[in-house]
Design an enzyme around this catalytic site. Sequence first.
Site, short mmCIF file in Angstrom:
data_model
loop_
_atom_site.label_atom_id
_atom_site.label_comp_id
_atom_site.label_asym_id
_atom_site.label_seq_id
_atom_site.Cartn_x
_atom_site.Cartn_y
_atom_site.Cartn_z
N GLN A 104 10.21 -28.33 -16.84
CA GLN A 104 9.67 -26.73 -16.80
C GLN A 104 7.89 -27.67 -17.43
OE1 GLN A 104 11.43 -23.55 -18.38
NE2 GLN A 104 10.05 -22.08 -16.70
N ASP A 107 4.52 -32.56 -20.51
CA ASP A 107 4.08 -33.69 -21.38
C ASP A 107 4.79 -34.64 -21.04
OD1 ASP A 107 7.28 -33.64 -22.05
OD2 ASP A 107 6.74 -31.65 -23.40
N HIS A 122 6.96 -28.67 -12.47
CA HIS A 122 5.34 -28.33 -13.29
C HIS A 122 4.25 -29.21 -13.00
CE1 HIS A 122 6.66 -24.32 -14.53
NE2 HIS A 122 6.96 -24.29 -13.46
N CYS A 133 -9.47 -36.26 -2.11
CA CYS A 133 -9.21 -37.77 -0.59
C CYS A 133 -8.18 -38.16 -1.17
CB CYS A 133 -10.76 -39.13 -1.61
SG CYS A 133 -9.86 -39.29 -2.92
N CYS A 145 -12.84 -39.45 -9.46
CA CYS A 145 -11.99 -40.09 -9.56
C CYS A 145 -12.85 -41.69 -8.65
CB CYS A 145 -12.24 -39.54 -7.60
SG CYS A 145 -11.03 -40.17 -7.12
N CYS A 148 -13.67 -41.82 -4.39
CA CYS A 148 -14.92 -40.95 -3.38
C CYS A 148 -16.07 -39.95 -4.69
CB CYS A 148 -13.96 -39.81 -3.22
SG CYS A 148 -13.30 -38.55 -3.75
ZN ZN Z 1 -11.20 -39.20 -4.39
#
Ligand code: ZN
Length: 249
Positions: A104, A107, A122, A133, A145, A148
């Site tokens: 779970q 880290d 998770h 994107c 990003c 994009c």
């Molecule tokens: Zn993107």
Amino acid sequence: MTESKKQFDTAIELLRDARRIVVFSGAGLSKASGIPTYRDADGLWMNQSAVRFSHVDDLERDPAGFSKFWARRLAVVEAAKPNPGHLALAQLQRLRPSTRLITQNVDGLLTLAGGMDVLELHGSLRRWRCDHCGNRRGPWLFHRCTRCGSRARPDVVMFGEMLNQGVLLDAQTAALEADVFVVVGSTAVVYPAADLPLQALSRGGRLITLNMEPLHLDTSASAVLRGASEDLMPRLLASLNYSSTTLGK
Ligand code: ZN
């Protein structure tokens, strides 16, 4: 023989004879590495910014605050090192390559310890992604990003989001195929954590619980080990290694 020694020996016997072991770990495993648990009153999770930035809607509401908060969390995780509990689980997998590790924790410490194909229910704080994107590769300059220009986000399941269905399916399959299912440092009360041990039990798998506090699952367990994972897991491994060698298994 004390009761705890008896439980320990039963756990060794189960692990030694198992064909497929599944280890399900939670926050208790990483506590000794300095990663705060959800339930720690002084933990990072329970402070105000954690409440403000742990839901998927917070990403739209305050993107800059969101990125800042998660970058700080990432810094905590990046400063942490695997503890003897993580290392022992990675060793178990080397000793028994069919062992599956499900966690779970976000880290990434099990992988860093040498764990292979860790099923991170998770997600991981160590990965970022762009939901706009679909880009999953950095670099993420200023958490943007580079493909994009949209805001990137940690590849972690936030409140209000679904788990990754592929990872969940792999975890369920592993649980159903397990001879021995070990719960380490997790209260296993939240879905799907609560379901996986039951799935193992439903197919005749045996359960081992290893936790600081009593668990509701203890009543279904064949062996109940009470204590810290960074202490108990290395001891289990040492005994398992010894008995595997002497028995030529
Ligand atoms: Zn993107």
